[in-house]
Design an enzyme around this catalytic site. Structure first.
Site, mmCIF file in Angstrom:
data_model
loop_
_atom_site.group_PDB
_atom_site.id
_atom_site.type_symbol
_atom_site.label_atom_id
_atom_site.label_comp_id
_atom_site.label_asym_id
_atom_site.label_seq_id
_atom_site.Cartn_x
_atom_site.Cartn_y
_atom_site.Cartn_z
ATOM 1 N N ARG A 1 12.411 -1.576 -10.954
ATOM 2 C CA ARG A 1 10.969 -1.705 -10.803
ATOM 3 C C ARG A 1 10.261 -1.591 -12.138
ATOM 4 O O ARG A 1 10.714 -0.877 -13.039
ATOM 5 C CB ARG A 1 10.423 -0.608 -9.872
ATOM 6 C CG ARG A 1 11.158 -0.461 -8.552
ATOM 7 C CD ARG A 1 11.096 -1.719 -7.719
ATOM 8 N NE ARG A 1 9.743 -2.078 -7.338
ATOM 9 C CZ ARG A 1 9.107 -1.588 -6.286
ATOM 10 N NH1 ARG A 1 9.685 -0.724 -5.497
ATOM 11 N NH2 ARG A 1 7.886 -1.986 -6.006
ATOM 12 N N PRO B 1 0.811 -1.196 0.000
ATOM 13 C CA PRO B 1 0.000 0.000 0.000
ATOM 14 C C PRO B 1 0.854 1.258 0.000
ATOM 15 O O PRO B 1 1.891 1.319 0.646
ATOM 16 C CB PRO B 1 -0.783 -0.090 1.309
ATOM 17 C CG PRO B 1 -0.626 -1.464 1.780
ATOM 18 C CD PRO B 1 0.645 -1.947 1.235
ATOM 19 N N GLU B 2 0.380 2.223 -0.736
ATOM 20 C CA GLU B 2 1.018 3.526 -0.766
ATOM 21 C C GLU B 2 0.104 4.491 -0.008
ATOM 22 O O GLU B 2 -0.853 4.051 0.639
ATOM 23 C CB GLU B 2 1.239 3.952 -2.222
ATOM 24 C CG GLU B 2 2.041 2.900 -3.000
ATOM 25 C CD GLU B 2 2.220 3.217 -4.470
ATOM 26 O OE1 GLU B 2 2.407 4.393 -4.796
ATOM 27 O OE2 GLU B 2 2.174 2.292 -5.286
ATOM 28 N N LYS C 1 3.314 6.206 4.704
ATOM 29 C CA LYS C 1 2.628 4.928 4.498
ATOM 30 C C LYS C 1 2.411 4.204 5.813
ATOM 31 O O LYS C 1 2.098 3.015 5.838
ATOM 32 C CB LYS C 1 3.448 4.034 3.552
ATOM 33 C CG LYS C 1 3.677 4.639 2.171
ATOM 34 C CD LYS C 1 4.622 3.796 1.337
ATOM 35 C CE LYS C 1 4.996 4.522 0.052
ATOM 36 N NZ LYS C 1 6.075 3.823 -0.696
#
Length: 281
Positions: free
Chosen positions: A268, A2-3, A54
């Site tokens: 990424r 989760p961001e 976060k």
DNA sequence: TTAAATGTTTAAAT
DNA sequence: CATTTAAACATTTA
């Protein structure tokens, strides 16, 4: 995983549910996940639920409970119905606990909060004073005092980095991860590979706007994982169907129809529309 | 079988 | 020394 928007969504959901309740019992199934003495929070009342970057926080008065979901953390609150946030998995509507369950909280009204984490990167910790715990974290991008000049100055710390990689440095800006870094670059029509030092002031302004739009949209949709209520009938659809580029490899761009391309940047997955995002090199 | 996955930290290389 | 890049962490799924 989760961001900022996902954690914010969980915060908003839990605020409505657990403020005022007392923690009756804490069951730690994975000791490495829980830092601190679980017994010390039993009998404590939840005063508030908050978020910084976060990190999700539960205010218990003299103590605070901090959560970091990392890549695959997931919180499931069950009081007869379910409120789920964090990493989406197909089994989140099934029987709890499951094999990814690491910690279980039970509240005074019998409701339960499950912390699941497939990859075990996430953690929960008990702390006293917050103090300068978050000193290394950059500014909250949605606060009003976060100006584009402010943003530019911070990001220029990484002048030779690809802009998308620099965006994910938590000491520069809080809360942006791989999904929203990709979306922010698309919103700003900027190639994620362009070096920070190459940006013009008008690009800085549109990137600043792009970041905030991506995060606000994320919150509007309940996070990329679409934290949602699940009732006895079950629910469908919670994935990233709103994203412009993230995970859209080979899909047509929603703006121009050109095929979205996937590349690697800083290890990424990185997605871009070769037409909408002014290509560099 | 190999690769990749919404994150962060530490080591290694410029 | 400062900055950038790669690897590691642990597990599942495509």
């Amino acid at each position: 995983m989760p961001e900022l928007p996902e954690v914010e969504t969980i915060k908003l959901g839990l605020q409505k549910k657990i403020v005022g309740l007392t923690i009756e019992k804490v069951e730690v199934l994975a000791p490495k996940t829980f830092i601190g003495d679980a017994r010390s929070i039993q009998g404590k009342k939840v005063l508030n639920v908050w978020r910084k970057a976060k990190i999700l926080g539960i205010d218990l008065g003299s103590l605070s409970l901090l959560f970091h979901l990392k890549m695959t953390g997931q919180l499931i609150y069950d009081d007869g119905k379910r409120f789920i946030g964090g990493h989406p998995t197909p089994d989140m509507r099934d029987e709890m606990p499951n094999r990814s369950t690491r910690v279980i909280f039970e509240f005074s009204d019998g409701s339960k909060l499950y912390f699941n984490d497939q990859r075990r990167f996430g953690w929960i910790r008990i702390v006293g004073e917050i103090g300068d715990l978050f000193k290394k974290l950059g500014p909250e991008p949605l606060e009003k005092d976060f100006t584009w000049q402010n943003f530019k100055n911070n990001l220029l710390k990484h002048k030779s980095m690809p802009v998308k990689v620099a965006l994910m440095d938590q000491s520069v800006v809080s809360g942006i991860g791989n999904i929203y870094a990709n979306e922010a670059c698309f919103n700003a029509k900027i190639d994620p590979r362009i070096r920070v030092s190459q940006l013009s002031d008008s690009e800085w302004q549109s990137l600043h706007r792009g970041v905030r739009k991506a995060l606000k949209d994320g919150i509007k949709y309940g996070g990329a994982s679409r934290a949602h209520f699940v009732d006895a009938q079950g629910h469908k659809g919670y994935f990233l169907d709103y994203a412009y580029v993230y995970g859209k490899d080979k899909h047509p761009c929603r703006k121009c129809g050109t095929e979205i391309k996937k590349i690697q940047l800083g290890g990424r997955g990185t997605y871009l529309c070769p037409k909408c995002q002014k290509v560099v090199e």
